[in-house]
Design an enzyme around this catalytic site. Structure first.
Site, PDB file in Angstrom:
ATOM      1  N   ARG A 218       0.954  -1.175   0.062  1.00 35.01           N
ATOM      2  CA  ARG A 218       0.065  -0.028  -0.287  1.00 35.01           C
ATOM      3  C   ARG A 218       0.860   1.341   0.002  1.00 35.01           C
ATOM      4  NH1 ARG A 218      -2.973   3.268   4.813  1.00 35.01           N
ATOM      5  NH2 ARG A 218      -3.986   4.767   3.422  1.00 35.01           N
TER       6      ARG A 218
ATOM      7  N   HIS B 165      -3.370  10.829   0.382  1.00 35.79           N
ATOM      8  CA  HIS B 165      -2.902  10.794   1.858  1.00 35.79           C
ATOM      9  C   HIS B 165      -2.467  12.083   2.025  1.00 35.79           C
ATOM     10  CE1 HIS B 165      -1.461   7.401   4.732  1.00 35.79           C
ATOM     11  NE2 HIS B 165      -1.001   8.686   5.202  1.00 35.79           N
TER      12      HIS B 165
ATOM     13  N   GLU C 275      -7.719   8.189   5.684  1.00 37.50           N
ATOM     14  CA  GLU C 275      -8.223   8.873   7.162  1.00 37.50           C
ATOM     15  C   GLU C 275      -8.681  10.342   7.142  1.00 37.50           C
ATOM     16  OE1 GLU C 275      -4.782   8.652   9.867  1.00 37.50           O
ATOM     17  OE2 GLU C 275      -4.807   6.370   9.949  1.00 37.50           O
TER      18      GLU C 275
ATOM     19  N   ASN D 249      -7.576   1.538   9.827  1.00 36.51           N
ATOM     20  CA  ASN D 249      -6.095   1.673  10.278  1.00 36.51           C
ATOM     21  C   ASN D 249      -6.381   1.991  11.793  1.00 36.51           C
ATOM     22  OD1 ASN D 249      -5.521   2.233   7.779  1.00 36.51           O
ATOM     23  ND2 ASN D 249      -5.094   4.277   7.967  1.00 36.51           N
TER      24      ASN D 249
ATOM     25  N   TYR E 245      -4.558   2.342  15.873  1.00 32.56           N
ATOM     26  CA  TYR E 245      -3.483   2.342  16.549  1.00 32.56           C
ATOM     27  C   TYR E 245      -3.831   2.143  18.076  1.00 32.56           C
ATOM     28  CZ  TYR E 245      -0.996   3.491  12.459  1.00 32.56           C
ATOM     29  OH  TYR E 245      -0.468   3.694  11.255  1.00 32.56           O
TER      30      TYR E 245
ATOM     31  N   GLU F 199      -3.458  -0.058   8.051  1.00 37.26           N
ATOM     32  CA  GLU F 199      -2.396   0.291   8.722  1.00 37.26           C
ATOM     33  C   GLU F 199      -2.473  -0.115  10.184  1.00 37.26           C
ATOM     34  OE1 GLU F 199      -1.552   4.656   9.166  1.00 37.26           O
ATOM     35  OE2 GLU F 199      -2.208   4.698   7.118  1.00 37.26           O
TER      36      GLU F 199
END
Ligand code: FCB
Length: 446
Positions: A78, A122, A167, A293, A295, A354
């Site tokens: 990616r 992005h 995002e 994604n 985290y 991610e």
């Protein structure tokens, strides 16, 4: 308990990067300026004044980086396409040298059997579009669809699946609401038209890609939200935050409508940005996969500042990454199971686009990254066992790179980069990931 070796056969392994964070070469071959060039040059905007002007010099060193990917045995890569390389002025004339770079990159990936998974946006908007209002301007959504068509026409014969946006929550809130990322505007809730226009751009671009027989994904930064206590005021604040961070960006795409925004004090039409028919444009093209994604989770309490409907508070008693982010591997399982419960049949297959952590390598070589990835992959296997359809995992990131407002201070790579010499050195996590991928393909190790 299931673990990472229980992830389904055919599960796709990858790494993720983004153009401004690795490419460098910002003034070469006709690339136009982006909002990140402008923002990074602003005194005090980025730690130590770091910019992405050189970054990992991937623009020139991509063959070496693809060799590193080949060494990992990846299924997919990616990366993102820099819009200002394709249309230096944000619209109109194309830059053949910019298109040629991604052409070479795609061919080089295919040569070693790695499927390219490009992200169209992005965060590096052409500065010329920002000068006209950026994502606060509805026209940017239409310009985005035109750019998507150009790139898809050039690469679509070799690239089967595409991610439109990365995002939109983070880009809206950091870039337009708080001003800590490019373009550096601090509009608080009045930033939300930028969210709607990104989603509209997603919908328009998704139609363009589907017309060409290509698959479409959208990558959202999602977080499981936990109230700080069972006090109704904390629970209500957590619900408001969940609307802002998660549902506002996923409901229109999967359900075709916005969630109730009243807890945020935002009008239904998002300050006039939502025109009749917009949510159909966002929803109707459909989504072939949701990029997640992940985290960390977010803990939320009732507001102390009357200007905001919530307070973000620390999660107690958990380890932290070098960045200070809480490490909660089970959060990925909670998040995914929660998505399945909320969206049901409307949830398309999920790919983790991610997940990763920054490590302070002066303190500890690389064990925290291995521990982080293995625990998150085990939790992912648990989510699969609970019925979530998860197709792949792209770790952030291949290389240490330009971590936005943190400059080169956060090291997220499987491969160490010496930014003075551009020497790449695989870390312990690189070898670990390579062995995991090979081991998973071969079946559970003894
Ligand atoms: C995500 C971004 C990515 C990277 C990681 C650490 O929010 O999409 O570019 O910076 O965080």
């Amino acid at each position: 308990m299931p673990d990472r070796y229980d992830l389904p056969a055919g599960f796709r392994w990858g790494v993720a990067t983004a153009a401004y964070q690795i490419e460098g070469a910002v003034g070469e071959d006709g690339r136009g300026p982006s909002v990140w060039d402008t923002f990074a040059a602003r005194p005090g905007a980025v730690r130590d004044g770091h910019t992405g002007a050189v970054a990992c010099d991937h623009y020139h060193r991509y063959p070496e980086d693809i060799s590193l990917m080949k060494g990992l045995g990846l299924d997919g890569y990616r990366f993102s396409i820099a819009w200002p390389r394709i249309q230096p002025g944000g619209s109109g004339p194309l830059n053949p040298a910019g298109l040629a770079f991604y052409d070479r990159l795609v061919d080089a990936l295919l040569e070693v059997g790695i499927t390219p998974l490009p992200t169209l946006f992005h965060w590096d908007l052409p500065q010329a579009l920002e000068d006209d209002g950026g994502w606060l301007d509805r026209d940017t959504a239409y310009r985005f669809a035109e750019y998507a068509a150009v790139v898809a026409d050039r690469l679509g014969d070799r690239v089967p699946a595409w991610i439109t946006l990365n995002e939109p929550f983070v880009h809206t809130v950091f870039g337009y609401a708080m001003g800590v990322h490019a373009p550096g505007r601090a509009l608080m809730f009045e930033a939300l038209p930028a969210a709607h226009h990104q989603l509209l751009g997603h919908g328009l671009a998704a139609s363009v890609l589907h017309e060409r027989g290509l698959e479409v994904m959208l990558s959202n930064n999602l977080t499981p939200v936990q109230p700080a206590s069972s006090d109704p005021a904390d629970v209500a604040a957590a619900e408001a935050y969940d609307v802002l961070h998660n549902r506002m960006f996923t409901d229109p795409v999967l359900f075709g409508r916005y969630p109730d925004l009243s807890a945020l004090g935002v009008p239904d039409d998002i300050y006039g940005a939502v025109h009749p028919g917009d949510t159909d444009l966002i929803h109707a093209p459909g989504l072939d996969g949701l990029g997640v994604n992940y985290y960390n989770p977010t803990r939320v309490a009732a507001p102390t500042d009357p200007g905001l409907p919530f307070d973000l508070v620390d999660i107690p008693d958990v380890p932290r990454t070098a960045f200070g982010w809480p490490v909660v591997p089970d959060g990925i399982r909670q998040l995914l199971v929660g998505l399945k419960e909320l969206y049901g049949a409307a949830l398309p297959p999920v790919t983790i686009t991610e997940n990763g952590c920054s490590v302070d390598e002066s303190a500890d070589p690389d064990q925290p990254r291995i521990d982080f990835m293995s625990a998150h992959l085990d939790a992912l296997a648990a989510a699969v066992a609970e019925g979530v359809d998860i197709r792949g995992y792209y770790t952030w990131s291949l290389l240490d790179n330009y971590e936005w407002a943190e400059g080169y201070h956060q090291r997220f790579g499987l491969v160490h980069v010496d930014f003075a010499t551009q020497t790449r050195t695989p870390k312990a996590s690189y070898t670990w990931y390579r062995d995991l991928i090979a081991g998973h393909r071969a079946g559970r190790p003894e």
